[in-house]
Design a protein around this motif. Structure first.
Motif, PDB file in Angstrom:
ATOM      1  N   UNK A 143     -12.228  -1.925  -0.033  1.00 25.95           N
ATOM      2  CA  UNK A 143     -11.101  -1.552   0.832  1.00 25.95           C
ATOM      3  C   UNK A 143     -11.210  -0.084   1.248  1.00 25.95           C
ATOM      4  N   UNK A 144     -11.635   0.778   0.333  1.00 32.85           N
ATOM      5  CA  UNK A 144     -11.855   2.187   0.680  1.00 32.85           C
ATOM      6  C   UNK A 144     -12.947   2.322   1.731  1.00 32.85           C
ATOM      7  N   UNK A 145     -14.057   1.584   1.551  1.00 33.45           N
ATOM      8  CA  UNK A 145     -15.152   1.620   2.521  1.00 33.45           C
ATOM      9  C   UNK A 145     -14.695   1.133   3.893  1.00 33.45           C
ATOM     10  N   UNK A 146     -13.719   0.227   3.914  1.00 34.29           N
ATOM     11  CA  UNK A 146     -13.167  -0.285   5.170  1.00 34.29           C
ATOM     12  C   UNK A 146     -12.205   0.719   5.807  1.00 34.29           C
ATOM     13  N   UNK A 147     -11.934   1.822   5.105  1.00 33.22           N
ATOM     14  CA  UNK A 147     -11.032   2.847   5.630  1.00 33.22           C
ATOM     15  C   UNK A 147      -9.560   2.524   5.459  1.00 33.22           C
ATOM     16  N   UNK A 148      -9.219   1.641   4.523  1.00 29.60           N
ATOM     17  CA  UNK A 148      -7.833   1.193   4.375  1.00 29.60           C
ATOM     18  C   UNK A 148      -7.017   1.995   3.374  1.00 29.60           C
ATOM     19  N   UNK A 149      -7.611   2.896   2.633  1.00 25.78           N
ATOM     20  CA  UNK A 149      -6.940   3.765   1.678  1.00 25.78           C
ATOM     21  C   UNK A 149      -6.038   2.996   0.712  1.00 25.78           C
ATOM     22  N   UNK A 150      -6.637   2.141  -0.115  1.00 27.00           N
ATOM     23  CA  UNK A 150      -5.832   1.377  -1.072  1.00 27.00           C
ATOM     24  C   UNK A 150      -5.231   2.269  -2.144  1.00 27.00           C
ATOM     25  N   UNK A 151      -4.157   1.797  -2.737  1.00 24.62           N
ATOM     26  CA  UNK A 151      -3.521   2.485  -3.856  1.00 24.62           C
ATOM     27  C   UNK A 151      -3.782   1.716  -5.137  1.00 24.62           C
ATOM     28  N   UNK A 152      -3.617   2.385  -6.248  1.00 19.78           N
ATOM     29  CA  UNK A 152      -3.821   1.773  -7.559  1.00 19.78           C
ATOM     30  C   UNK A 152      -2.526   1.831  -8.347  1.00 19.78           C
ATOM     31  N   UNK A 153      -2.235   0.778  -9.075  1.00 22.86           N
ATOM     32  CA  UNK A 153      -1.137   0.724 -10.031  1.00 22.86           C
ATOM     33  C   UNK A 153       0.211   1.082  -9.398  1.00 22.86           C
ATOM     34  N   UNK A 154       0.541   0.401  -8.327  1.00 24.71           N
ATOM     35  CA  UNK A 154       1.814   0.610  -7.639  1.00 24.71           C
ATOM     36  C   UNK A 154       2.926  -0.080  -8.419  1.00 24.71           C
ATOM     37  N   UNK A 155       3.967   0.647  -8.742  1.00 26.23           N
ATOM     38  CA  UNK A 155       5.087   0.102  -9.498  1.00 26.23           C
ATOM     39  C   UNK A 155       6.065  -0.544  -8.532  1.00 26.23           C
ATOM     40  N   UNK A 156       6.456  -1.773  -8.847  1.00 30.19           N
ATOM     41  CA  UNK A 156       7.374  -2.551  -8.001  1.00 30.19           C
ATOM     42  C   UNK A 156       8.779  -2.417  -8.553  1.00 30.19           C
ATOM     43  N   UNK A 157       9.728  -2.157  -7.638  1.00 36.52           N
ATOM     44  CA  UNK A 157      11.118  -2.024  -8.051  1.00 36.52           C
ATOM     45  C   UNK A 157      11.273  -0.884  -9.033  1.00 36.52           C
ATOM     46  N   UNK A 158      12.047  -1.126 -10.051  1.00 37.75           N
ATOM     47  CA  UNK A 158      12.262  -0.123 -11.100  1.00 37.75           C
ATOM     48  C   UNK A 158      11.403  -0.436 -12.319  1.00 37.75           C
ATOM     49  N   UNK A 159      10.150  -0.748 -12.065  1.00 37.28           N
ATOM     50  CA  UNK A 159       9.227  -1.033 -13.151  1.00 37.28           C
ATOM     51  C   UNK A 159       9.153  -2.500 -13.520  1.00 37.28           C
ATOM     52  N   UNK A 160       9.598  -3.381 -12.629  1.00 34.79           N
ATOM     53  CA  UNK A 160       9.552  -4.819 -12.906  1.00 34.79           C
ATOM     54  C   UNK A 160       8.126  -5.326 -13.034  1.00 34.79           C
ATOM     55  N   UNK A 161       7.251  -4.760 -12.252  1.00 35.46           N
ATOM     56  CA  UNK A 161       5.849  -5.192 -12.251  1.00 35.46           C
ATOM     57  C   UNK A 161       5.000  -4.055 -11.718  1.00 35.46           C
ATOM     58  N   UNK A 162       3.700  -4.235 -11.853  1.00 38.05           N
ATOM     59  CA  UNK A 162       2.743  -3.270 -11.330  1.00 38.05           C
ATOM     60  C   UNK A 162       1.704  -4.017 -10.506  1.00 38.05           C
ATOM     61  N   UNK A 163       1.433  -3.493  -9.311  1.00 41.58           N
ATOM     62  CA  UNK A 163       0.413  -4.057  -8.441  1.00 41.58           C
ATOM     63  C   UNK A 163      -0.858  -3.268  -8.704  1.00 41.58           C
ATOM     64  N   UNK A 164      -1.901  -3.968  -9.133  1.00 37.48           N
ATOM     65  CA  UNK A 164      -3.145  -3.275  -9.492  1.00 37.48           C
ATOM     66  C   UNK A 164      -3.776  -2.599  -8.278  1.00 37.48           C
ATOM     67  N   UNK A 165      -3.839  -3.316  -7.145  1.00 38.57           N
ATOM     68  CA  UNK A 165      -4.366  -2.750  -5.905  1.00 38.57           C
ATOM     69  C   UNK A 165      -3.365  -3.071  -4.794  1.00 38.57           C
ATOM     70  N   UNK A 166      -2.915  -2.036  -4.108  1.00 38.02           N
ATOM     71  CA  UNK A 166      -1.961  -2.211  -3.021  1.00 38.02           C
ATOM     72  C   UNK A 166      -2.383  -1.463  -1.780  1.00 38.02           C
ATOM     73  N   UNK A 167      -1.867  -1.916  -0.657  1.00 31.19           N
ATOM     74  CA  UNK A 167      -2.128  -1.285   0.636  1.00 31.19           C
ATOM     75  C   UNK A 167      -0.812  -1.090   1.366  1.00 31.19           C
TER      76      UNK A 167
END
Length: 139
Positions: free
Chosen positions: A8-32
């Protein structure tokens, strides 16, 4: 998911890591964050229909997690590991674009995106919590 992140980085999409959903309900390992839309990527070992038949509890938990992500404005994208491992590098980028477009309702069209500088890879809608990536940004 490291390989997914790197492609995703090579595609120029600037992914994020460990995005917290809501008030800590879950974590997204890779997000865009694409065109104002939050996209959560995960990897399943096999197709969800096959998994449902073998383990109803796991299936129910995955469906609940997916519903929770959607309730918080995320578009879940599930990649299938058996498909992923059969692809070469160029095919993996196409597979990612196809899965993301499908989740966003764009069908099979070419993948395009906008990422406005300073917003962070998972957008400002991460509930005010962190979303660390390789660049170390937080929001």
């Amino acid at each position: 998911m490291d390989e997914v992140f790197n492609i995703l980085e090579e595609m120029g999409l600037q992914p994020g890591r460990h995005c917290v959903v809501g008030d800590g309900l879950a974590e997204v390992e890779v997000g865009l964050y694409l065109n104002g839309v939050k996209v959560a990527l995960d990897m399943e070992a096999r197709r969800p229909l096959h998994a449902m038949a073998s383990d109803a509890k796991s299936y129910a938990l995955r469906r609940a997690a997916r519903s929770m992500l959607q309730a918080h404005g995320w578009h879940p994208v599930t990649l299938v590991a058996t498909d992923w491992h059969q692809l070469d590098g160029e095919q993996k980028a196409s597979y990612l674009a196809h899965c993301i477009n499908h989740a966003l309702g764009h069908g099979n069209h070419e993948h395009s995106h906008e990422h406005q500088q300073g917003q962070g890879s998972c957008g400002t809608g991460c509930g005010g919590s962190r979303c660390g990536n390789s660049n170390g940004h937080k929001h």
